[in-house]
Scaffold this motif. Sequence first.
Motif, PDB file in Angstrom:
ATOM      1  N   PHE A  12       4.059  -0.241   1.563  1.00 12.76           N
ATOM      2  CA  PHE A  12       2.947  -0.325   0.614  1.00 12.76           C
ATOM      3  C   PHE A  12       3.338   0.264  -0.737  1.00 12.76           C
ATOM      4  N   VAL A  13       3.897   1.466  -0.743  1.00 16.06           N
ATOM      5  CA  VAL A  13       4.280   2.079  -2.021  1.00 16.06           C
ATOM      6  C   VAL A  13       5.494   1.386  -2.634  1.00 16.06           C
ATOM      7  N   SER A  14       6.284   0.702  -1.802  1.00 18.00           N
ATOM      8  CA  SER A  14       7.460  -0.021  -2.308  1.00 18.00           C
ATOM      9  C   SER A  14       7.141  -1.443  -2.748  1.00 18.00           C
ATOM     10  N   SER A  15       5.871  -1.840  -2.631  1.00 16.55           N
ATOM     11  CA  SER A  15       5.497  -3.193  -3.072  1.00 16.55           C
ATOM     12  C   SER A  15       5.580  -3.325  -4.586  1.00 16.55           C
ATOM     13  N   ASP A  21       6.191  -6.995  -8.773  1.00 15.53           N
ATOM     14  CA  ASP A  21       5.037  -6.446  -8.068  1.00 15.53           C
ATOM     15  C   ASP A  21       4.585  -7.459  -7.023  1.00 15.53           C
ATOM     16  N   ALA A  76      -7.275  -0.888  -3.549  1.00 11.60           N
ATOM     17  CA  ALA A  76      -5.936  -0.809  -2.959  1.00 11.60           C
ATOM     18  C   ALA A  76      -4.888  -0.581  -4.042  1.00 11.60           C
ATOM     19  N   ARG A  88      -2.401   2.629  -4.323  1.00 14.48           N
ATOM     20  CA  ARG A  88      -0.935   2.569  -4.402  1.00 14.48           C
ATOM     21  C   ARG A  88      -0.421   3.411  -5.569  1.00 14.48           C
ATOM     22  N   LEU A 123      -0.689   7.101  -4.654  1.00 10.58           N
ATOM     23  CA  LEU A 123       0.333   7.458  -3.666  1.00 10.58           C
ATOM     24  C   LEU A 123       1.703   7.585  -4.312  1.00 10.58           C
ATOM     25  N   ARG A 124       2.037   6.671  -5.211  1.00  8.84           N
ATOM     26  CA  ARG A 124       3.330   6.735  -5.895  1.00  8.84           C
ATOM     27  C   ARG A 124       3.417   7.989  -6.766  1.00  8.84           C
ATOM     28  N   ILE A 159      -5.387  -1.722   4.803  1.00 11.35           N
ATOM     29  CA  ILE A 159      -5.105  -0.587   3.933  1.00 11.35           C
ATOM     30  C   ILE A 159      -5.457   0.721   4.637  1.00 11.35           C
ATOM     31  N   VAL A 207      -2.542   2.040   6.356  1.00 14.68           N
ATOM     32  CA  VAL A 207      -1.649   2.780   5.462  1.00 14.68           C
ATOM     33  C   VAL A 207      -2.117   4.224   5.357  1.00 14.68           C
TER      34      VAL A 207
END
Length: 200
Positions: free
Chosen positions: A20-23, A40, A72, A76, A79-80, A132, A135
Motif C-alpha cells: 500500500f505505501v509502495s503504491s 502512482d 485511502a 497512504r 503512513l508514508r 483498506i 492495511v
Amino acid sequence: MSKESRKFKVPDEIATLYDFVSSLDLRHFVEHGVQHQPKDDLTSPSALADWMAERGLSKSGAAPSRKTFEEAFRLRGALRDYIKCDPAERDRRAAIHQSLSAALEPFSLRVAGLGKKGMRLLPAQINAQPGISAVVAELYDGATSGMLARLKMCAAEECQRVFFDRSKPGTRRWCQSALCGNRMKTRTYREKHKEERDQS
C-alpha cells in the motif's frame, strides 16, 4: 502479497501494508542507464479497486466511492510520512501522530471472535472499505510485533522507496546500499572536497 514484497522478502504479516505505501513510487534517478519515472498506482477509485482485487482484498471488484478513495489516498500519505521518520523518532513527532490518527479514523477496527480461527481485527464500520481496513490491521499487528520499526523509507531524496530492514541491528538507511547508499556517499564525498577546495 505482490511480486515486489516477495522480491524484497517482506514478511507476510505486513506485506499488504508494504504494498500500500509502495503504491507511490517517487524514484527519479538513473539506474543502469535507465531513468526511473515516478508513478502512482492509485490515481482513481477504479485504480484502487484494481489494486485491492489484485491482492484479494475486494470480493465485488466494484470501485470504492470517491470519498473512500480520498480517505485511502490521505491514509497512504500519512503512513508514508510516519515511515519516513526514523523509528526512534516516530513516537516523539506529535504532528505525524495527529495526521496519522486522523487518517485512520474512517478505517477503525473491532475485535471479532471467529471460533476455531481465533480472534481477528475487522472493520468497525459497515461503510468502511474492508481492503483498506486490512492495511490498518497489519499496521496495528506490525506495531505490536515490532515489525513496523523495520519498515523504513530510503534516505535518498531521489528514491524514497519503502523497504523492510532485514539487517541484524536494524540500522539501514538505504533501500539498497550498493545503489542508493553508494550514490549518496559519493555525492557527500564530492561535496565535502568541493567545499575544501573552495576554502583553500
